[in-house]
Design a protein around this motif. Sequence first.
Motif, PDB file in Angstrom:
ATOM      1  N   LEU A 120       0.824  -1.209   0.000  1.00  0.00           N
ATOM      2  CA  LEU A 120       0.000   0.000   0.000  1.00  0.00           C
ATOM      3  C   LEU A 120       0.858   1.259   0.000  1.00  0.00           C
ATOM      4  O   LEU A 120       0.568   2.222  -0.716  1.00  0.00           O
ATOM      5  CB  LEU A 120      -0.930  -0.012   1.225  1.00  0.00           C
ATOM      6  N   ILE A 121       1.917   1.267   0.803  1.00  0.00           N
ATOM      7  CA  ILE A 121       2.809   2.428   0.829  1.00  0.00           C
ATOM      8  C   ILE A 121       3.508   2.599  -0.518  1.00  0.00           C
ATOM      9  O   ILE A 121       3.692   3.727  -1.003  1.00  0.00           O
ATOM     10  CB  ILE A 121       3.837   2.283   1.970  1.00  0.00           C
ATOM     11  N   LEU A 122       3.865   1.489  -1.155  1.00  0.00           N
ATOM     12  CA  LEU A 122       4.520   1.564  -2.462  1.00  0.00           C
ATOM     13  C   LEU A 122       3.591   2.160  -3.518  1.00  0.00           C
ATOM     14  O   LEU A 122       4.025   2.974  -4.359  1.00  0.00           O
ATOM     15  CB  LEU A 122       4.986   0.170  -2.888  1.00  0.00           C
ATOM     16  N   ILE A 123       2.317   1.779  -3.492  1.00  0.00           N
ATOM     17  CA  ILE A 123       1.355   2.336  -4.448  1.00  0.00           C
ATOM     18  C   ILE A 123       1.252   3.846  -4.283  1.00  0.00           C
ATOM     19  O   ILE A 123       1.268   4.608  -5.258  1.00  0.00           O
ATOM     20  CB  ILE A 123      -0.030   1.685  -4.255  1.00  0.00           C
ATOM     21  N   VAL A 124       1.142   4.291  -3.031  1.00  0.00           N
ATOM     22  CA  VAL A 124       1.047   5.729  -2.767  1.00  0.00           C
ATOM     23  C   VAL A 124       2.307   6.443  -3.254  1.00  0.00           C
ATOM     24  O   VAL A 124       2.238   7.528  -3.848  1.00  0.00           O
ATOM     25  CB  VAL A 124       0.824   5.981  -1.260  1.00  0.00           C
ATOM     26  N   ALA A 125       3.469   5.841  -3.009  1.00  0.00           N
ATOM     27  CA  ALA A 125       4.727   6.459  -3.426  1.00  0.00           C
ATOM     28  C   ALA A 125       4.805   6.599  -4.943  1.00  0.00           C
ATOM     29  O   ALA A 125       5.211   7.644  -5.465  1.00  0.00           O
ATOM     30  CB  ALA A 125       5.902   5.638  -2.908  1.00  0.00           C
ATOM     31  N   LEU A 126       4.417   5.555  -5.671  1.00  0.00           N
ATOM     32  CA  LEU A 126       4.479   5.588  -7.134  1.00  0.00           C
ATOM     33  C   LEU A 126       3.467   6.569  -7.706  1.00  0.00           C
ATOM     34  O   LEU A 126       3.759   7.300  -8.669  1.00  0.00           O
ATOM     35  CB  LEU A 126       4.245   4.184  -7.695  1.00  0.00           C
ATOM     36  N   LEU A 127       2.265   6.600  -7.130  1.00  0.00           N
ATOM     37  CA  LEU A 127       1.257   7.549  -7.604  1.00  0.00           C
ATOM     38  C   LEU A 127       1.726   8.981  -7.369  1.00  0.00           C
ATOM     39  O   LEU A 127       1.547   9.852  -8.216  1.00  0.00           O
ATOM     40  CB  LEU A 127      -0.079   7.290  -6.906  1.00  0.00           C
ATOM     41  N   SER A 128       2.337   9.206  -6.210  1.00  0.00           N
ATOM     42  CA  SER A 128       2.826  10.547  -5.891  1.00  0.00           C
ATOM     43  C   SER A 128       4.000  10.931  -6.791  1.00  0.00           C
ATOM     44  O   SER A 128       4.080  12.065  -7.275  1.00  0.00           O
ATOM     45  CB  SER A 128       3.251  10.607  -4.423  1.00  0.00           C
ATOM     46  N   LEU A 129       4.901   9.991  -7.040  1.00  0.00           N
ATOM     47  CA  LEU A 129       6.091  10.265  -7.847  1.00  0.00           C
ATOM     48  C   LEU A 129       5.731  10.564  -9.300  1.00  0.00           C
ATOM     49  O   LEU A 129       6.225  11.532  -9.890  1.00  0.00           O
ATOM     50  CB  LEU A 129       7.046   9.070  -7.779  1.00  0.00           C
ATOM     51  N   PHE A 130       4.855   9.746  -9.881  1.00  0.00           N
ATOM     52  CA  PHE A 130       4.542   9.879 -11.304  1.00  0.00           C
ATOM     53  C   PHE A 130       3.275  10.698 -11.579  1.00  0.00           C
ATOM     54  O   PHE A 130       3.143  11.283 -12.655  1.00  0.00           O
ATOM     55  CB  PHE A 130       4.379   8.497 -11.939  1.00  0.00           C
ATOM     56  N   GLY A 131       2.353  10.732 -10.622  1.00  0.00           N
ATOM     57  CA  GLY A 131       1.058  11.348 -10.882  1.00  0.00           C
ATOM     58  C   GLY A 131       0.893  12.767 -10.383  1.00  0.00           C
ATOM     59  O   GLY A 131       0.278  13.600 -11.051  1.00  0.00           O
ATOM     60  N   MET A 132       1.447  13.070  -9.198  1.00  0.00           N
ATOM     61  CA  MET A 132       1.222  14.382  -8.610  1.00  0.00           C
ATOM     62  C   MET A 132       1.846  15.548  -9.380  1.00  0.00           C
ATOM     63  O   MET A 132       1.368  16.685  -9.268  1.00  0.00           O
ATOM     64  CB  MET A 132       1.719  14.400  -7.156  1.00  0.00           C
ATOM     65  N   PRO A 133       2.913  15.331 -10.168  1.00  0.00           N
ATOM     66  CA  PRO A 133       3.462  16.464 -10.924  1.00  0.00           C
ATOM     67  C   PRO A 133       2.476  17.138 -11.876  1.00  0.00           C
ATOM     68  O   PRO A 133       2.740  18.244 -12.349  1.00  0.00           O
ATOM     69  CB  PRO A 133       4.623  15.827 -11.718  1.00  0.00           C
ATOM     70  N   PHE A 134       1.329  16.504 -12.140  1.00  0.00           N
ATOM     71  CA  PHE A 134       0.370  17.130 -13.050  1.00  0.00           C
ATOM     72  C   PHE A 134      -0.080  18.502 -12.523  1.00  0.00           C
ATOM     73  O   PHE A 134      -0.291  19.441 -13.295  1.00  0.00           O
ATOM     74  CB  PHE A 134      -0.839  16.219 -13.279  1.00  0.00           C
ATOM     75  N   SER A 135      -0.207  18.635 -11.205  1.00  0.00           N
ATOM     76  CA  SER A 135      -0.664  19.913 -10.648  1.00  0.00           C
ATOM     77  C   SER A 135       0.381  21.011 -10.819  1.00  0.00           C
ATOM     78  O   SER A 135       0.038  22.189 -10.942  1.00  0.00           O
ATOM     79  CB  SER A 135      -1.010  19.739  -9.164  1.00  0.00           C
TER      80      SER A 135
END
Length: 442
Positions: free
Chosen positions: A234-249
Amino acid sequence: MTAASKESRLGGMFRALQYRNYRLFFVGQGISLIGTWMQQIALSWLVYRLTDSVFLLGAVTFCSQVPTFLLSPFAGVIADRFNRHKILLLTQTLSMLQAATLAALVLTETIQIWHVLALSAVLGIINAYDIATRQAFVIQMVDKREDISNAIALNSSMFNLARLVGPSIAGILIAWVGEGVCFLINALSYLTVLASLLLMRLKPYVRVVQEHRVWQSLTEGVGYAFGFPPIRALILIVALLSLFGMPFSVMMPVFARDILHGGANTLGYLMGASGIGALMGALFLAQRKSVLGLGRIMIFTMLTFGLGLIAFSFSEVLLISLLCMLVSGFGMIVTMASCNTLLQTIVEDDKRGRVMSLYSMAFMGMAPFGSMLAGTVAEYIGVSITLAACGLLCALSIIPFALNLRKLRRLVVPIYQRLGILPEIARGLQQASSLATPPEQR
């Protein structure tokens, strides 16, 4: 569906609000978050207006979030050792002072980019302790453990309702009076959350004597989290989503001004559309009565988020871009909130602060690295291709979790049985795992 069942379902969606302390927190934090989102939009617009640099947009995000990556593990130890209520009072007060300082610099027209970078780093240090403590504090506001998942879903609803309202107001105010007023309103909004914390009626705090030193406690928490495959996944999923996904903002101002040929209002519309999608996702989770099936839902929503970003990256039409942001917002928040809910459900109470600090580290701490990387790459290949690559990586990163879902589910079953949390879920998971086991092994 009968009227009675509809009423029961609606009441179940907001059941965490039956607790006085949580109601106070919900209202106070909700108002404060509107100010927070106003500041975030105004800050990104200010930086891009002053510098015209995508790299510096990423640099500001890096400065504001990298302290979370570095300090969250220690913040989790603090949250497990000291009075969480007092820690939150301190962090919220310091955040108010940071916003007030930023407002003063902008309104007096003395703001420089180094001011923004420095104040962003200060806020990042404060947030490292605030986020870890706030995540662990939920259990003190909700008496029944089975209502924690609903409280987390309502937190997400509150966060994304603010994300809908805040950017929209910020876009109008930036166009009319400039960014400084947004920072001032954010500073004043912290008074509501401070009032809500002071009005709470909490059980007397009893400090537990810790036998281990800080480093030993930290090592114990990390070993516990990463030694248990479901928590680690679960922590790994959050980390990957944050690393690759959050830069959109971070790249939104570029899309708003240079690709969609709009202004601050357009930026507000894009972030508002993402907020609507996220709010829909949070309400979807709030009406669920159990955590059963969240793993399968996370696979779908992570894919939805990634594909939504890819579609948005190639859109040059505002309406299509808004729809893509809505879909992406839904996928992002359901995935994040589901991970949070599952972690809060299965983690041991005496390690809650440390595990949730690792969640915060993955959520907030990986985003600055993604923002810096995306900002640097975008300078060379453009924001559209960069964001499309981010979306593709998000979609691919859920594949290992999907392949191991059945194994992870089996490891969680004994926890529900031992703690007596939502027995119907434990029975359902047990039946699912037994059906998945070959007859010769039963």
